[in-house]
Design a protein around this motif. Structure first.
Motif, PDB file in Angstrom:
ATOM      1  N   ALA A 116       4.709  -1.586  13.276  1.00 24.22           N
ATOM      2  CA  ALA A 116       6.073  -1.736  12.753  1.00 24.22           C
ATOM      3  C   ALA A 116       6.093  -1.723  11.332  1.00 24.22           C
ATOM      4  N   SER A 117       4.785  -1.177  10.491  1.00 22.91           N
ATOM      5  CA  SER A 117       4.743  -1.699   9.194  1.00 22.91           C
ATOM      6  C   SER A 117       5.712  -0.649   8.167  1.00 22.91           C
ATOM      7  N   LYS A 118       5.924  -1.299   7.038  1.00 17.30           N
ATOM      8  CA  LYS A 118       6.699  -0.064   6.054  1.00 17.30           C
ATOM      9  C   LYS A 118       7.974  -0.052   6.586  1.00 17.30           C
ATOM     10  N   LYS A 119       8.873  -1.078   7.287  1.00 15.26           N
ATOM     11  CA  LYS A 119      10.131  -1.088   7.740  1.00 15.26           C
ATOM     12  C   LYS A 119      10.781  -1.829   7.209  1.00 15.26           C
ATOM     13  N   GLY A 120      10.332  -2.635   6.099  1.00 11.48           N
ATOM     14  CA  GLY A 120      10.958  -3.979   5.503  1.00 11.48           C
ATOM     15  C   GLY A 120      11.134  -5.320   6.312  1.00 11.48           C
ATOM     16  N   TYR A 121      10.143  -5.186   7.258  1.00 10.83           N
ATOM     17  CA  TYR A 121      10.367  -6.444   7.950  1.00 10.83           C
ATOM     18  C   TYR A 121       9.566  -7.681   7.348  1.00 10.83           C
ATOM     19  N   GLY A 122       8.433  -7.565   6.605  1.00 13.63           N
ATOM     20  CA  GLY A 122       7.766  -8.737   5.652  1.00 13.63           C
ATOM     21  C   GLY A 122       8.992  -9.258   4.813  1.00 13.63           C
ATOM     22  N   LYS A 123       9.497  -8.229   4.118  1.00 14.39           N
ATOM     23  CA  LYS A 123      10.471  -8.571   2.916  1.00 14.39           C
ATOM     24  C   LYS A 123      11.789  -9.417   3.599  1.00 14.39           C
ATOM     25  N   ALA A 124      12.114  -8.774   4.704  1.00 11.72           N
ATOM     26  CA  ALA A 124      13.345  -9.468   5.481  1.00 11.72           C
ATOM     27  C   ALA A 124      12.776 -11.039   6.118  1.00 11.72           C
ATOM     28  N   PHE A 125      11.486 -11.241   6.488  1.00 12.22           N
ATOM     29  CA  PHE A 125      11.248 -12.251   6.949  1.00 12.22           C
ATOM     30  C   PHE A 125      11.050 -13.417   5.846  1.00 12.22           C
ATOM     31  N   VAL A 126      10.469 -12.980   4.748  1.00  9.09           N
ATOM     32  CA  VAL A 126      10.721 -13.969   3.416  1.00  9.09           C
ATOM     33  C   VAL A 126      11.952 -14.115   2.985  1.00  9.09           C
ATOM     34  N   CYS A 127      12.996 -13.328   3.183  1.00  3.99           N
ATOM     35  CA  CYS A 127      14.200 -13.604   2.851  1.00  3.99           C
ATOM     36  C   CYS A 127      14.898 -14.759   3.726  1.00  3.99           C
ATOM     37  N   PHE A 128      14.571 -14.377   5.119  1.00  3.76           N
ATOM     38  CA  PHE A 128      14.936 -15.316   6.116  1.00  3.76           C
ATOM     39  C   PHE A 128      14.470 -16.768   5.744  1.00  3.76           C
ATOM     40  N   TYR A 129      13.068 -16.772   5.508  1.00  4.94           N
ATOM     41  CA  TYR A 129      12.254 -17.812   5.157  1.00  4.94           C
ATOM     42  C   TYR A 129      13.157 -18.798   3.799  1.00  4.94           C
ATOM     43  N   GLU A 130      13.424 -17.837   2.986  1.00  8.48           N
ATOM     44  CA  GLU A 130      14.054 -18.755   1.748  1.00  8.48           C
ATOM     45  C   GLU A 130      15.457 -19.382   1.914  1.00  8.48           C
ATOM     46  N   GLU A 131      16.295 -18.481   2.826  1.00  7.65           N
ATOM     47  CA  GLU A 131      17.412 -18.917   3.363  1.00  7.65           C
ATOM     48  C   GLU A 131      17.307 -20.265   4.242  1.00  7.65           C
ATOM     49  N   TYR A 132      16.184 -20.187   5.057  1.00 10.84           N
ATOM     50  CA  TYR A 132      16.027 -21.454   5.946  1.00 10.84           C
ATOM     51  C   TYR A 132      15.608 -22.755   4.968  1.00 10.84           C
ATOM     52  N   ALA A 133      14.991 -22.252   4.029  1.00 15.88           N
ATOM     53  CA  ALA A 133      14.376 -23.399   2.974  1.00 15.88           C
ATOM     54  C   ALA A 133      15.632 -23.933   2.494  1.00 15.88           C
ATOM     55  N   ARG A 134      16.614 -23.151   1.921  1.00 16.61           N
ATOM     56  CA  ARG A 134      17.903 -23.736   1.320  1.00 16.61           C
ATOM     57  C   ARG A 134      18.768 -24.540   2.298  1.00 16.61           C
ATOM     58  N   LYS A 135      18.729 -24.049   3.551  1.00 13.75           N
ATOM     59  CA  LYS A 135      19.492 -24.782   4.516  1.00 13.75           C
ATOM     60  C   LYS A 135      18.880 -26.127   4.805  1.00 13.75           C
ATOM     61  N   THR A 136      17.998 -26.360   4.554  1.00 15.54           N
ATOM     62  CA  THR A 136      16.965 -27.476   4.953  1.00 15.54           C
ATOM     63  C   THR A 136      16.703 -28.519   3.686  1.00 15.54           C
ATOM     64  N   GLY A 137      17.421 -28.049   2.432  1.00 10.72           N
ATOM     65  CA  GLY A 137      17.470 -28.711   1.180  1.00 10.72           C
ATOM     66  C   GLY A 137      16.419 -28.706   0.407  1.00 10.72           C
ATOM     67  N   CYS A 138      15.589 -27.636   0.463  1.00  9.59           N
ATOM     68  CA  CYS A 138      14.374 -27.479  -0.303  1.00  9.59           C
ATOM     69  C   CYS A 138      14.850 -26.775  -1.770  1.00  9.59           C
ATOM     70  N   LYS A 139      13.987 -26.943  -2.530  1.00 12.61           N
ATOM     71  CA  LYS A 139      14.410 -26.440  -4.013  1.00 12.61           C
ATOM     72  C   LYS A 139      13.352 -25.380  -4.117  1.00 12.61           C
ATOM     73  N   ALA A 140      12.156 -25.499  -3.538  1.00 12.13           N
ATOM     74  CA  ALA A 140      10.996 -24.329  -3.796  1.00 12.13           C
ATOM     75  C   ALA A 140      10.456 -24.013  -2.655  1.00 12.13           C
ATOM     76  N   CYS A 141       9.903 -22.461  -2.539  1.00 13.02           N
ATOM     77  CA  CYS A 141       9.232 -22.092  -1.537  1.00 13.02           C
ATOM     78  C   CYS A 141       7.804 -21.791  -2.028  1.00 13.02           C
ATOM     79  N   ARG A 142       6.784 -22.066  -1.230  1.00 13.74           N
ATOM     80  CA  ARG A 142       5.342 -21.817  -1.640  1.00 13.74           C
ATOM     81  C   ARG A 142       4.932 -21.278  -0.319  1.00 13.74           C
ATOM     82  N   MET A 143       3.765 -20.444  -0.870  1.00 11.98           N
ATOM     83  CA  MET A 143       3.045 -19.920   0.128  1.00 11.98           C
ATOM     84  C   MET A 143       1.640 -19.661  -0.498  1.00 11.98           C
ATOM     85  N   ASP A 144       0.785 -18.922   0.503  1.00 11.84           N
ATOM     86  CA  ASP A 144      -0.592 -18.611  -0.054  1.00 11.84           C
ATOM     87  C   ASP A 144      -0.986 -17.205   0.462  1.00 11.84           C
TER      88      ASP A 144
END
Length: 174
Positions: A103-131
């Motif tokens: 399912a690569s090259k369909k924008g799923y990775g980008k969409a997941f990161v956007c979901f992650y950022e929204e989840y972080a906002r909803k839980t009161g986080c001010k920064a997203c980190r990853m490695d």
């Protein structure tokens, strides 16, 4: 696309994605740096599920992606040159983001990161980190396009993998 917390019924689908990624890596089609039988494994998904940290991306009734979201900053994160010094409860961390190679090259990775950022906002986080691993140029390019800054490359041992050069990334949410 539906993003949701994973259920026990999703673990096999997540494991299948891990195995498909390992197969592509072994064929030379991907450069994640992960090793079959070491990381990630079914136990990776099961542990995250038990902690309530495993999330899946479902499209048309099929799990096509997964990630682990929590506030657990690996020990190596202490070596990062973080731009934003925040208390740990204001930082959200994404681990083991995977998208099925089928399912690569369909924008799923980008969409997941956007979901992650929204989840972080909803839980009161001010920064997203990853490695990601240093040679994972595909992931690094995607994260850069999504506004993540590389704040360091540290040598560490991670999830049973030794001599890992891990790129630390951060995005301030404000």
């Amino acid at each position: 696309m539906i993003f949701r917390k994973a259920s026990a019924a999703d673990v096999s689908a997540v494991e299948e994605i891990y195995n498909d990624i390992h197969t592509e890596e072994e064929k030379g089609g991907l450069m994640t740096g992960w090793i079959r039988g070491i990381y990630p494994t079914r136990a990776t998904a099961e542990g995250a599920l038990e902690r309530g940290e495993l999330f899946v991306l479902e499209d048309r009734g099929r799990v096509v992606g997964a990630g682990i979201i929590n506030q657990d900053q690996a020990e190596a994160y202490a070596q990062g040159r973080w731009v934003h010094e925040l208390p740990p409860d204001r930082v959200c961390v994404l681990h083991t983001l995977v998208v099925s190679p089928a399912a690569s090259k369909k924008g799923y990775g980008k969409a997941f990161v956007c979901f992650y950022e929204e989840y972080a906002r909803k839980t009161g986080c001010k920064a997203c980190r990853m490695d990601t691993l240093e040679w994972n140029s595909v992931a690094r390019a995607m994260y850069r396009k999504l506004g993540y800054a590389e704040v360091g490359i540290v040598d560490t041992e991670l999830q049973g993998l030794s001599n890992v050069s891990m790129v630390l990334l951060e995005k301030y949410l404000g």
